[in-house]
Structure formats: structure tokens, C-alpha cells
Design a protein around this motif. Structure first.
Motif, PDB file in Angstrom:
ATOM      1  N   UNK A  67       0.837  -1.199   0.000  1.00  0.00           N
ATOM      2  CA  UNK A  67       0.000   0.000   0.000  1.00  0.00           C
ATOM      3  C   UNK A  67       0.872   1.249   0.000  1.00  0.00           C
ATOM      4  N   UNK A  68       0.501   2.219  -0.826  1.00  0.00           N
ATOM      5  CA  UNK A  68       1.264   3.459  -0.934  1.00  0.00           C
ATOM      6  C   UNK A  68       0.856   4.418   0.178  1.00  0.00           C
ATOM      7  N   UNK A  69       1.831   4.889   0.944  1.00  0.00           N
ATOM      8  CA  UNK A  69       1.565   5.884   1.978  1.00  0.00           C
ATOM      9  C   UNK A  69       1.363   7.248   1.333  1.00  0.00           C
ATOM     10  N   UNK A  70       0.897   8.219   2.116  1.00  0.00           N
ATOM     11  CA  UNK A  70       0.723   9.576   1.582  1.00  0.00           C
ATOM     12  C   UNK A  70       2.065  10.154   1.147  1.00  0.00           C
ATOM     13  N   UNK A  71       3.132   9.850   1.902  1.00  0.00           N
ATOM     14  CA  UNK A  71       4.464  10.331   1.520  1.00  0.00           C
ATOM     15  C   UNK A  71       4.897   9.707   0.200  1.00  0.00           C
ATOM     16  N   UNK A  72       4.585   8.411   0.018  1.00  0.00           N
ATOM     17  CA  UNK A  72       4.937   7.737  -1.231  1.00  0.00           C
ATOM     18  C   UNK A  72       4.184   8.340  -2.407  1.00  0.00           C
ATOM     19  N   UNK A  73       2.905   8.676  -2.201  1.00  0.00           N
ATOM     20  CA  UNK A  73       2.120   9.274  -3.284  1.00  0.00           C
ATOM     21  C   UNK A  73       2.674  10.639  -3.677  1.00  0.00           C
ATOM     22  N   UNK A  74       3.097  11.406  -2.678  1.00  0.00           N
ATOM     23  CA  UNK A  74       3.713  12.703  -2.972  1.00  0.00           C
ATOM     24  C   UNK A  74       4.998  12.518  -3.771  1.00  0.00           C
ATOM     25  N   UNK A  75       5.797  11.536  -3.366  1.00  0.00           N
ATOM     26  CA  UNK A  75       7.051  11.268  -4.059  1.00  0.00           C
ATOM     27  C   UNK A  75       6.795  10.831  -5.500  1.00  0.00           C
ATOM     28  N   UNK A  76       5.791   9.994  -5.705  1.00  0.00           N
ATOM     29  CA  UNK A  76       5.470   9.524  -7.058  1.00  0.00           C
ATOM     30  C   UNK A  76       4.988  10.680  -7.923  1.00  0.00           C
ATOM     31  N   UNK A  77       4.229  11.606  -7.337  1.00  0.00           N
ATOM     32  CA  UNK A  77       3.780  12.777  -8.094  1.00  0.00           C
ATOM     33  C   UNK A  77       4.971  13.601  -8.569  1.00  0.00           C
ATOM     34  N   UNK A  78       5.997  13.733  -7.715  1.00  0.00           N
ATOM     35  CA  UNK A  78       7.200  14.469  -8.106  1.00  0.00           C
ATOM     36  C   UNK A  78       7.953  13.725  -9.208  1.00  0.00           C
ATOM     37  N   UNK A  79       8.007  12.395  -9.097  1.00  0.00           N
ATOM     38  CA  UNK A  79       8.661  11.604 -10.139  1.00  0.00           C
ATOM     39  C   UNK A  79       7.928  11.771 -11.465  1.00  0.00           C
ATOM     40  N   UNK A  80       6.599  11.761 -11.420  1.00  0.00           N
ATOM     41  CA  UNK A  80       5.804  11.909 -12.641  1.00  0.00           C
ATOM     42  C   UNK A  80       6.100  13.238 -13.324  1.00  0.00           C
ATOM     43  N   UNK A 124      10.484   0.328 -13.188  1.00  0.00           N
ATOM     44  CA  UNK A 124      10.132   0.323 -11.771  1.00  0.00           C
ATOM     45  C   UNK A 124      10.579  -1.015 -11.188  1.00  0.00           C
ATOM     46  N   UNK A 125      11.440  -0.973 -10.174  1.00  0.00           N
ATOM     47  CA  UNK A 125      12.003  -2.196  -9.599  1.00  0.00           C
ATOM     48  C   UNK A 125      11.562  -2.326  -8.143  1.00  0.00           C
ATOM     49  N   UNK A 126      10.879  -3.440  -7.827  1.00  0.00           N
ATOM     50  CA  UNK A 126      10.402  -3.688  -6.476  1.00  0.00           C
ATOM     51  C   UNK A 126      11.337  -4.587  -5.693  1.00  0.00           C
ATOM     52  N   UNK A 127      11.445  -4.328  -4.384  1.00  0.00           N
ATOM     53  CA  UNK A 127      12.321  -5.100  -3.505  1.00  0.00           C
ATOM     54  C   UNK A 127      11.569  -5.483  -2.232  1.00  0.00           C
ATOM     55  N   UNK A 174       4.523  -4.384  -4.991  1.00  0.00           N
ATOM     56  CA  UNK A 174       4.975  -3.011  -4.739  1.00  0.00           C
ATOM     57  C   UNK A 174       5.336  -2.306  -6.043  1.00  0.00           C
ATOM     58  N   UNK A 175       6.051  -3.008  -6.918  1.00  0.00           N
ATOM     59  CA  UNK A 175       6.405  -2.421  -8.211  1.00  0.00           C
ATOM     60  C   UNK A 175       5.152  -2.108  -9.022  1.00  0.00           C
ATOM     61  N   UNK A 176       4.177  -3.019  -9.003  1.00  0.00           N
ATOM     62  CA  UNK A 176       2.934  -2.795  -9.745  1.00  0.00           C
ATOM     63  C   UNK A 176       2.153  -1.614  -9.175  1.00  0.00           C
ATOM     64  N   UNK A 177       2.181  -1.447  -7.849  1.00  0.00           N
ATOM     65  CA  UNK A 177       1.471  -0.322  -7.233  1.00  0.00           C
ATOM     66  C   UNK A 177       2.051   1.007  -7.691  1.00  0.00           C
ATOM     67  N   UNK A 178       3.371   1.077  -7.767  1.00  0.00           N
ATOM     68  CA  UNK A 178       4.014   2.311  -8.224  1.00  0.00           C
ATOM     69  C   UNK A 178       3.762   2.518  -9.712  1.00  0.00           C
ATOM     70  N   UNK A 179       3.824   1.444 -10.495  1.00  0.00           N
ATOM     71  CA  UNK A 179       3.555   1.557 -11.936  1.00  0.00           C
ATOM     72  C   UNK A 179       2.148   2.100 -12.176  1.00  0.00           C
ATOM     73  N   UNK A 180       1.155   1.569 -11.458  1.00  0.00           N
ATOM     74  CA  UNK A 180      -0.221   2.046 -11.638  1.00  0.00           C
ATOM     75  C   UNK A 180      -0.351   3.512 -11.228  1.00  0.00           C
ATOM     76  N   UNK A 181       0.332   3.898 -10.150  1.00  0.00           N
ATOM     77  CA  UNK A 181       0.266   5.292  -9.699  1.00  0.00           C
ATOM     78  C   UNK A 181       0.876   6.236 -10.730  1.00  0.00           C
ATOM     79  N   UNK A 188       6.041   2.272 -19.058  1.00  0.00           N
ATOM     80  CA  UNK A 188       6.519   1.925 -17.722  1.00  0.00           C
ATOM     81  C   UNK A 188       6.579   0.408 -17.597  1.00  0.00           C
ATOM     82  N   UNK A 189       7.756  -0.116 -17.283  1.00  0.00           N
ATOM     83  CA  UNK A 189       7.948  -1.545 -17.071  1.00  0.00           C
ATOM     84  C   UNK A 189       8.201  -1.803 -15.593  1.00  0.00           C
ATOM     85  N   UNK A 190       7.462  -2.736 -15.011  1.00  0.00           N
ATOM     86  CA  UNK A 190       7.644  -3.094 -13.600  1.00  0.00           C
ATOM     87  C   UNK A 190       8.311  -4.455 -13.506  1.00  0.00           C
ATOM     88  N   UNK A 191       9.275  -4.570 -12.612  1.00  0.00           N
ATOM     89  CA  UNK A 191       9.967  -5.839 -12.414  1.00  0.00           C
ATOM     90  C   UNK A 191      10.223  -6.043 -10.927  1.00  0.00           C
TER      91      UNK A 191
END
Length: 706
Positions: free
Chosen positions: A613-626, A637-640, A657-664, A674-677
Motif C-alpha cells: 500500500x502506498x503511503x501519503x508520503x509515497x504518493x507525494x514522491x510519485x507525483x514528483x517523479x511523474x 520500476x524495480x520492487x524489492x 509493490x512495483x505494480x502499485x508504483x507503476x499504476x500510480x 513503464x515496465x515493472x519488475x
């Protein structure tokens, strides 16, 4: 009347020039080539007044004819953009009272990410009674004007009066980009030329209105307990809008000296500084001020000795301010310094955080020297800053004198690591150009050099005005230059000199080195965090890539991306029948290379235990990446996962986790594929079995391919 001030090439007086309509041939490093600028046909009969960066390798250029100012766009190829306003020049708004006569001051800025431009025009020194005020104009890369806003003097001075009691006049309005749209309007205002002055920063919205949701900021804000006064500050904002907070940085010289119970300030600082340092018990100290988007100011004291006067500031590729200051008692003694995210000095370079730069003896006939950082140059392992050194025959000019005076300009190149660049000019300082003009041009602040910046090839440059023409001066680039510009996060890619990612977090920037070659075979060794195109557009329709060493290299579309050191093995397969057509092999290491496109890796996006699950901080970070991914060709996108549970679960959760970021990223309307692995626990940051250590491993990293 004598106005005791030197002409100072500061960031508030100059704008960035990228290209000219007639670029001279490249010269050896530090050697200047000067070319008289011929106005293009669309502004025939006009003269070039200033130019500034368009954020895409070209420039916006302002031409003047009488009391009119017209804007055109010149592409990175050096030709006029005929799509800009359908090939016609865009009129720049000026205050109505200046339509027939008067001195017009013009300053401009660009939002590098969007190419949107802003200009501000004003009188020489408007007062509350003059009514001249300022005019804000803004438009886009197509030349469509969206804002023409007249703001009268009384309104501007009312903003000054919030910080300067009895303010009655202002001067030198300039603009800085705001991160979320709009601009900061910076004016110097007060009651006289030498006392009770301050710089005031007011936020403007996209519509050119004062933003009531944010406060105005004064350079008098957040003083220390002992220094209650200050001289003029130097300010900078990241033109890419990608640097982490704060939004604006200031370097402020502070002091404790007053005359008649009022702080001595001085419109240009230098003369006031000399007066202060000559008084027993008085001192000048430096402080950094960080301004947040809502106008909150945080102060950090930097140094108290020797007394220094700031001379410009730029944002380096790592998102950190690099500033310049000269000793007040000897302005040929220059010091460079870099500010960390917390506002303190970066003491990892120089002596106690200061890099000494001695400019040497003044040129023959010169009696004054002013210095300013005008841009950034990158190589594979260094970040250099370009330094404009302007000199004159006298240190102050008479406003009623028409005596011809010589003014000279040089460009130097230095780094925080080495000081002056030995491969540029003579001991880091390039050759000199001069212009001869009436003394009152300098005294009245008429701009005699503008467009001081670094172009995309890493060549420092400026414009000089004579009484009959404008010349473009370009100093040859240092060997190995990989890029250049006015500064900003990600400029030219991150180099070893900046310590890699920004000191307060890097959420990506697809603006590093770009390698356009399509590789049929990979080099025997490649650099970590680089990408190689291995399929042409035609091949990509019938062929696909598969990484056989996913822990070392990933694939996305037509690209192979080196994400960890070790052996890399990729197969090219025909889509129709899955036949393997070829195998690509290489070794990934950390050695610097000039091959491949530089890939930017985000800071880790972290997760809770056993969660995707993406936290609010993670969503903010993803918005900046976008936002940073606007120009990316592809994204990986690489998940660990942490290593506290069984491996089967770890791989599955890293995939989720990688798929969650890819969808966001997709929801954020990222255009690039966007490729998720997933990597499970194969690339651990820490192998300690404590929760604190394993928390670092629950992460996703996003790679932007330029």
C-alpha cells in the motif's frame, strides 16, 4: 551628482542566453569569439536588449525599438521559431507612462519544465507619486500571451511597506519561478539609496495577481540576535522546479552598524560594506536563508570572518546552491561555497567550506572588479561554475558625465573540488572583451552586459552593448564538457563532484547525458545507471527484449538498463515465433564512461511490513517523479522486499509493490512506457536481521531513461 556604485553583474540584472541567430565557431577553452548580432527579419531595425533560456536548449530574445519591446523564440538550431506566434514577434507590456519616453528596465524568467515565460518592465526608480508601476507579461512556447498585468507603484510600495517603514520607492524588479506555477516578484525598496532599504519577495499567481495564500518575504527576515541589519542579498530558485524544498535560497550579508538609528544598506552593497568595515566594533557576517513555498524563512549563520559580499548563486546538478562572495576589502579575493539541504556550509570541500579563488591583478587600466556566478558546466566527473568578472576604469560613475569609459568582461571557470579550472583560459580565467560607453550609461544602470549564462554545449557567454550594436561573446568550452546551462537539478546529469543525488532527495530527472546510438552489440563494460538503445523503432515492432540477469540489468521497450554491478545478459527474440535472434552481453561497473544515456534513479519509495500500500508520503514522491518524467523515453520500476519471511512471499510482495508504483505513475498521466519488475530479496541494502535494517529493503526504485 555622483552616484557611488559599481556596475554589478548580478542574477537580478541578467537573464540567460542560450543561442544566437548567428553563433560563432567553437574556440579553444577560455578563448572568446565575438560576433555582432544581426536582428532576424521579424524584428528588423531593432536591437537585441536581452535574452533568456526557453528551457529546451533555445532562447527567448527581446528586441527594442524606441519604447517598444518585442519577444521572439530562437530554437536550439539557431533559427527563429516560426511556430511561435505564427512567426510574428510578441509585444511585451510596458507601463503606460513609459510609452513615449523614459528608461525601461526589463527582467525575465522561464519555467524550464514548461517553457512558459514571464517578463517584468518598469521605470528606472518608480516612486509612490510617479504612478509608473510595473507591467507583468506571460505566455507559452507557442507565443500565446496569457497575462498582461499592470500593477501601479502604490500597490508595489504597499508590499514594501509591510517590511520597510516609510517605504516610498522601489527599483530593479526581477522574477524567480515558483514551483507550483506563477512567479516571485523581487523588488528592492525603501526610503533612500543608502539607508532603510530591503529586498521584498512577493508571490504572484499564474494570473499575475498577488497570491494571498502565501506571505511576502523580506531579506530582513529571521535576523540573528546580534546582527540586526543587512546589505543586499543574492537569491536563486531552481529553474527546473525539481529541487526539494526550500523554494528560494538567499545568501545575506548581515551587520550591526546604524547611522541615525537606521541600518546602512546601500543599493548595491559595496560602498556600504566599506563604510561598515571601517568602523570599530562593526562587522559583516554571512547567513543562508531558506524560503518555503508559503513564505516561511529559516536562517543559518555561515561565517563572520572575513567580511564578504555575495556575488551570485546557482543551483548545481545535485539540487544544491553554489554561491560566490568577494572580500569587501579586496574584491579580487573570491570565495566559492556550497550549501547543504539544512542551510549549513558543505565543509566536505574547500577550507571549512570555502574554496579560495584569487582573481589576480586587475587588467591594465581597470580600478574595480565585480564577480558573479552565471551558469553551470558539467563534465563526467566535475561540476564547474562559470564566473563573470566585470571591470571598469573607475569604481563609481557620474550620472551627468558623457566621458567615454572602458568596461571589460571576462569569464572564468572553477569547481568546488579544484578551484580554478586549469584547462580553461589562463589559470581558469578566459580572455577579455571590452566595450566603450559614456560614463552616465554605467551610472544610470543601463545594462551594458546581459545574457550571461552557459549554453547547452558548456560554453560561457554574454552580450555586450556598444553605442551602435550588440555583440554575442562565447568563450570556448573546457575539454570533456557534457552540458551546461543557467543551473538546476539534473543539469548535465549527476557527476561525482556533486556527490550523486541531491542532498535532500532526488526524485528523478530525465535531463542527463543522452546517447542516441542504436547498439547492435553492447560495449564490453558499461557504467552503472546507464541505458542503451538496442532496437530501432522498426525492430521494436517485431522484436522483444528479455533480461536473463535481472539482478544486474532490466529491459524496457527498446532499452537495456544497468541497475546493479555484475554480468548482464539480454536476449533479442522475434515476437512471431519466439526465436532468439541475438544475445547481448556486458559487465556493469561503477567506472565513469561516456557511453550510454545517463539514467536517474529515484530515492527509494518505502513500504510498511508485508504491505504494497502506498503511503501519503509515497504518493507525494510519485507525483514528483511523474513531473520529472515529462521528457523520459521509458521508465523501469524495480520492487524489492525485506528478508524476514520466506523467499516465495518476498518475491510476490516485491512484485506487488512495483505494480502499485507503476499504476500510480499511469494515473499521474506519465506518457513514457513503464515496465515493472521484481527482485525479491536479491538486492539488499542491509543484511542485518533487525527491523530497522530490513525497513530499508522494503522499497521500490524508479529509473528514468532520457
Amino acid at each position: 551628482m555622483k552616484i557611488r556604485r559599481s556596475f554589478l553583474l548580478t542574477a537580478s540584472l541578467v537573464a540567460a542566453l542560450c543561442v544566437s541567430t548567428a553563433s560563432p565557431a567553437a574556440a579553444s577553452a577560455g578563448t572568446v569569439t565575438s560576433t555582432v548580432v544581426t536582428p532576424p527579419a521579424v524584428v528588423s531595425g531593432s536591437s537585441l536588449a536581452t535574452a533568456f533560456n526557453d528551457g529546451a536548449g533555445g532562447s527567448y530574445q527581446v528586441y527594442s525599438s524606441g519604447q517598444t519591446r518585442n519577444l521572439i523564440r530562437v530554437l536550439s538550431t539557431g533559427v527563429v521559431d516560426t511556430a511561435f506566434n505564427a512567426g510574428a514577434a510578441v509585444p511585451i507590456g510596458i507601463p503606460a507612462s513609459l510609452a513615449n519616453s523614459g528608461t525601461i528596465r526589463l527582467n525575465a524568467t522561464t519555467h524550464a519544465g514548461t517553457g512558459k515565460w514571464w517578463t517584468v518592465a518598469s521605470d528606472q526608480m518608480p516612486s509612490s507619486s510617479s504612478g509608473a508601476g510595473i507591467t507583468i507579461t506571460s505566455g507559452n512556447v507557442q507565443g500565446v500571451v496569457s497575462v498582461t498585468k499592470n500593477i501601479d507603484s502604490a500597490t508595489v510600495i504597499s508590499k514594501c511597506a509591510e517590511h520597510v517603514s516609510g517605504a516610498s520607492t522601489f527599483q530593479t524588479p526581477s522574477l524567480l519561478p515558483r514551483r507550483n506555477g506563477g512567479v516571485w516578484l523581487l523588488v528592492t525598496c525603501g526610503t533612500s539609496l543608502e539607508v532603510n532599504f530591503a529586498q521584498v519577495l512577493s508571490p504572484l499567481t499564474e494570473a499575475g495577481e498577488f497570491d494571498t495564500a502565501s506571505r511576502t518575504v523580506s531579506t530582513r527576515a529571521a535576523h540573528g540576535s546580534t546582527a540586526s541589519c543587512n546589505l543586499l542579498s543574492t537569491l536563486v530558485a531552481d529553474p527546473t522546479s525539481k529541487a526539494p524544498a526550500p523554494e528560494v535560497w538567499m545568501i545575506r550579508p548581515e551587520h550591526n552598524y546604524q547611522e541615525s538609528s537606521q541600518c546602512v544598506t546601500g543599493t548595491f552593497g559595496q560602498n556600504a560594506s566599506a563604510r561598515i568595515t571601517g568602523v570599530a566594533g562593526a562587522y559583516v557576517a554571512l547567513a543562508s536563508l531558506a524560503v518555503s513555498p508559503d513564505g516561511t524563512v529559516t536562517r543559518t549563520q555561515l561565517a563572520t570572518s572575513p567580511a564578504l559580499q555575495p556575488g551570485g548563486m546557482r543551483i548545481d546538478p545535485g539540487g544544491r546552491p553554489v554561491a560566490l562572495a568577494a572580500e569587501i576589502t579586496d574584491r579580487t579575493k573570491i570565495k566559492a561555497f556550497r550549501i547543504k539541504a539544512d542551510g549549513s556550509l558543505d565543509t566536505s570541500v574547500g577550507t571549512n567550506g570555502f574554496r579560495d579563488l584569487d582573481a589576480g591583478a586587475l587588467p591594465a587600466g581597470a580600478t574595480a572588479l565585480n564577480t558573479s556566478i552565471t551558469g553551470i558546466v558539467t563534465t563526467a566527473d566535475r561540476t564547474y561554475f562559470a564566473i563573470a568578472l566585470s571591470d571598469g576604469e573607475v569604481s563609481g560613475y557620474a550620472s551627468n558625465s558623457t566621458t567615454l569609459r572602458v568596461h571589460g568582461f571576462r569569464m572564468g571557470l572553477a569547481s568546488m573540488t579544484d578551484g580554478w579550472a586549469t584547462g580553461f583560459g589562463t589559470n581558469g580565467i578566459g580572455s577579455r572583451v571590452t566595450t566603450t560607453l559614456p560614463e552616465n550609461w554605467f551610472a544610470l544602470g543601463r545594462v551594458v552586459a546581459t545574457g550571461s549564462t552557459v549554453n547547452a554545449q558548456g560554453e560561457p557567454q554574454n552580450l555586450t552593448l556598444s553605442q551602435t550594436s550588440t555583440s554575442l561573446n562565447i568563450w570556448g568550452a573546457i575539454a570533456g564538457a557534457t552540458g551546461g546551462g543557467e543551473g538546476g537539478t539534473g543539469l548535465g546529469g549527476f557527476t561525482r563532484d556533486t556527490g550523486g543525488a541531491p542532498s535532500a532527495g532526488n526524485n528523478g530527472s530525465a535531463t542527463g547525458r543522452i546517447d542516441t546510438k542504436v547498439y547492435t552489440r553492447l560495449p564490453s563494460t558499461v557504467q552503472l545507471n546507464t541505458a542503451f538503445t538496442v532496437l530501432s523503432p522498426t525492430q521494436a515492432t517485431t522484436q522483444t527484449l528479455t533480461s536473463n540477469t535481472g539482478n544486474t540489468c532490466a529491459v524496457s521497450g527498446s532499452h537495456v538498463v544497468a541497475i546493479a554491478t555484475g554480468r548482464c545478459n539480454v536476449t533479442v527474440t522475434r515476437k512471431r515465433d519466439k526465436k532468439v535472434l541475438r544475445t547481448l552481453r556486458t559487465t556493469v561497473n561503477k567506472e565513469i564512461s561516456t557511453l550510454g544515456s545517463e539514467v536517474t534513479a529515484s530515492n527509494p519509495i518505502t513500504f510498511s511490513i508485508a504491505s504494497a500500500r502506498l503511503s501519503s508520503a509515497a504518493r507525494t514522491q510519485i507525483a514528483e517523479i511523474a513531473t520529472s518524467a515529462a521528457n523520459a523515453k521509458a521508465i523501469v520500476v524495480v520492487g524489492h522486499a525485506a528478508a524476514l519471511t520466506e523467499s516465495r512471499f518476498n518475491f510476490a510482495i516485491s512484485r506487488k509493490r512495483a505494480d502499485a508504483v507503476r499504476r500510480a505513475l499511469r494515473r499521474a498521466n506519465v506518457a513514457a512506457p513503464v515496465t515493472a519488475t521484481a527482485r525479491g530479496t536479491s538486492q539488499q541494502i542491509s543484511r542485518k536481521k533487525t527491523e530497522a535494517a530490513q525497513a530499508q529493503n522494503r522499497r521500490v526504485v524508479v529509473y528514468l531513461i532520457p
